[in-house]
Design an enzyme around this catalytic site. Structure first.
Site, PDB file in Angstrom:
ATOM      1  N   ARG A  71      -1.403  -1.218  -6.088  1.00  0.00           N
ATOM      2  CA  ARG A  71      -2.269  -1.397  -7.490  1.00  0.00           C
ATOM      3  C   ARG A  71      -1.921  -0.134  -8.353  1.00  0.00           C
ATOM      4  O   ARG A  71      -1.802  -0.147  -9.469  1.00  0.00           O
ATOM      5  CB  ARG A  71      -3.826  -1.550  -7.252  1.00  0.00           C
ATOM      6  CG  ARG A  71      -4.282  -2.682  -6.459  1.00  0.00           C
ATOM      7  CD  ARG A  71      -5.676  -2.853  -6.274  1.00  0.00           C
ATOM      8  NE  ARG A  71      -6.077  -1.909  -5.401  1.00  0.00           N
ATOM      9  CZ  ARG A  71      -7.350  -1.442  -5.015  1.00  0.00           C
ATOM     10  NH1 ARG A  71      -8.328  -2.191  -5.365  1.00  0.00           N
ATOM     11  NH2 ARG A  71      -7.538  -0.569  -4.033  1.00  0.00           N
TER      12      ARG A  71
ATOM     13  N   ASP B 271      -1.826  -6.267  -6.457  1.00  0.00           N
ATOM     14  CA  ASP B 271      -2.950  -6.384  -5.729  1.00  0.00           C
ATOM     15  C   ASP B 271      -2.821  -7.416  -4.689  1.00  0.00           C
ATOM     16  O   ASP B 271      -2.777  -8.546  -5.204  1.00  0.00           O
ATOM     17  CB  ASP B 271      -4.133  -6.734  -6.584  1.00  0.00           C
ATOM     18  CG  ASP B 271      -5.478  -6.689  -5.839  1.00  0.00           C
ATOM     19  OD1 ASP B 271      -5.190  -6.488  -4.654  1.00  0.00           O
ATOM     20  OD2 ASP B 271      -6.632  -6.772  -6.388  1.00  0.00           O
TER      21      ASP B 271
ATOM     22  N   TYR C 232     -14.268  -3.454  10.440  1.00  0.00           N
ATOM     23  CA  TYR C 232     -13.072  -3.013  10.341  1.00  0.00           C
ATOM     24  C   TYR C 232     -12.186  -3.176  11.518  1.00  0.00           C
ATOM     25  O   TYR C 232     -11.218  -3.610  11.689  1.00  0.00           O
ATOM     26  CB  TYR C 232     -13.149  -1.277  10.193  1.00  0.00           C
ATOM     27  CG  TYR C 232     -11.708  -0.716  10.082  1.00  0.00           C
ATOM     28  CD1 TYR C 232     -10.855  -1.072   9.152  1.00  0.00           C
ATOM     29  CD2 TYR C 232     -11.589   0.161  11.128  1.00  0.00           C
ATOM     30  CE1 TYR C 232      -9.515  -0.049   9.312  1.00  0.00           C
ATOM     31  CE2 TYR C 232     -10.281   0.753  11.364  1.00  0.00           C
ATOM     32  CZ  TYR C 232      -9.389   0.520  10.623  1.00  0.00           C
ATOM     33  OH  TYR C 232      -8.008   1.320  10.644  1.00  0.00           O
TER      34      TYR C 232
ATOM     35  N   GLY D 154       0.846  -1.207  -0.005  1.00  0.00           N
ATOM     36  CA  GLY D 154      -0.088   0.032   0.070  1.00  0.00           C
ATOM     37  C   GLY D 154       0.768   1.252  -0.006  1.00  0.00           C
ATOM     38  O   GLY D 154       0.874   2.154   0.659  1.00  0.00           O
TER      39      GLY D 154
ATOM     40  N   VAL E  29      -5.490   9.192  11.791  1.00  0.00           N
ATOM     41  CA  VAL E  29      -4.277   9.622  10.798  1.00  0.00           C
ATOM     42  C   VAL E  29      -4.920  10.404   9.605  1.00  0.00           C
ATOM     43  O   VAL E  29      -5.990   9.831   8.957  1.00  0.00           O
ATOM     44  CB  VAL E  29      -3.455   8.509  10.171  1.00  0.00           C
ATOM     45  CG1 VAL E  29      -2.207   9.039   9.532  1.00  0.00           C
ATOM     46  CG2 VAL E  29      -2.926   7.800  11.671  1.00  0.00           C
TER      47      VAL E  29
ATOM     48  N   GLY F 168      -0.424   7.993   1.467  1.00  0.00           N
ATOM     49  CA  GLY F 168      -0.949   7.977   2.840  1.00  0.00           C
ATOM     50  C   GLY F 168       0.245   7.431   3.573  1.00  0.00           C
ATOM     51  O   GLY F 168       1.612   7.912   3.348  1.00  0.00           O
TER      52      GLY F 168
ATOM     53  N   ASN G 292       1.394  -2.557   5.324  1.00  0.00           N
ATOM     54  CA  ASN G 292       0.650  -1.210   5.649  1.00  0.00           C
ATOM     55  C   ASN G 292      -1.001  -1.372   4.870  1.00  0.00           C
ATOM     56  O   ASN G 292      -1.745  -0.686   5.328  1.00  0.00           O
ATOM     57  CB  ASN G 292       1.406  -0.274   5.150  1.00  0.00           C
ATOM     58  CG  ASN G 292       0.715   1.040   5.021  1.00  0.00           C
ATOM     59  OD1 ASN G 292       0.067   1.810   5.953  1.00  0.00           O
ATOM     60  ND2 ASN G 292       0.399   1.504   3.555  1.00  0.00           N
TER      61      ASN G 292
END
Length: 246
Positions: free
Chosen positions: A42, A67, A162, A17, A197, A21, A94
């Site tokens: 990706r 991915d 989540y 990832g 964050v 961010g 991450n």
């Protein structure tokens, strides 16, 4: 504490990832510290842009399209690392997703996205990284899981799934630590659990009313964890912005 970060210079870190961010900030910081960083994403063009901006730094950034929810993609990505850089010394798990989805009437697709990315992809990447370390006799590697305070406290509103995936990361981190201990391994594993964050994940309205951390703050925590002496394991690191209400 005496800095030991130099021992990682020239070694290989994989960051999932890494296109934006927290992932991009971690990749950026590790390149500055002299590591060879492979950014999996990706949106590989974003990682390529980051790589171009870091050409003058001590380390080097590599962009690999992947991915991580697809095991075949992960296998090919780690094969690329092996063939081009020798193998993996550090893995930063991450990549993750947070969807505001009700357990009562939310879509199964949304729930599955969180399970696939936040838990299964992390587990597959971890398995591949440890395989790489074992093949090369690396016994001082490090697995870092980007968790969340949601992995330790009751969830709010519709973020139950989540939070459940992040609770799973807490258990997986401890489970992996115990497996490594049972094998007399010196490979370390760490869970880093940030509060809010400022990334693309939280709703903008939340960022307007709550204190928040910046991605660079989490990148700094990754460096702190890696900078500890080889006999020290930061197993869980929780980071909150001042005045955040849980």
């Amino acid at each position: 504490m005496h800095s030991t970060m130099e021992r990682w210079s020239g070694r290989v870190a994989v960051v999932t990832g890494a296109s934006a961010g927290i992932g991009a900030a971690i990749a950026h910081e590790l390149v500055k510290k002299g590591l060879k960083v492979v950014g999996l994403a990706r949106r590989v063009e974003k990682v390529e842009e980051l790589s171009s901006s870091l050409k003058s730094e001590k380390g080097k950034m590599y962009a690999v399209k992947c991915d991580v929810t697809k095991e075949s993609h992960v296998t090919l990505a780690f094969k690329w690392v092996k063939e081009n850089l020798g193998g993996v010394d550090i893995l930063v798990n991450n990549a993750g997703v947070a969807i505001d989805s009700s357990l009562i009437d939310g879509s199964t697709e949304d729930l599955k996205k969180m399970l696939d990315l936040n838990i299964l992809a992390l587990s597959v990447c971890t398995k591949e990284a440890l395989k790489s370390m074992k093949e090369r006799g690396v016994d001082d590697g490090h697995i870092i899981n980007i968790n969340s305070v949601a992995g330790h406290i009751p969830p709010q509103d519709y973020f139950c799934m989540y939070a459940a995936t992040k609770h799973a990361i807490t258990i997986l981190t401890e489970g992996l630590r115990r497996e490594l201990v049972a094998r007399d391994s010196n490979i370390r594993v760490t869970s880093i659990s940030p509060g809010l964050v400022k990334t693309d994940l939280p709703p903008k309205v939340v960022l307007q009313v709550s204190p928040y951390l910046n991605p660079e703050d989490i990148a700094g925590s990754v460096v702190y964890v890696l900078d500890t002496p080889p006999h020290v394991q930061i197993h869980e690191l929780t980071i909150l912005p001042v005045r955040q209400r849980l």
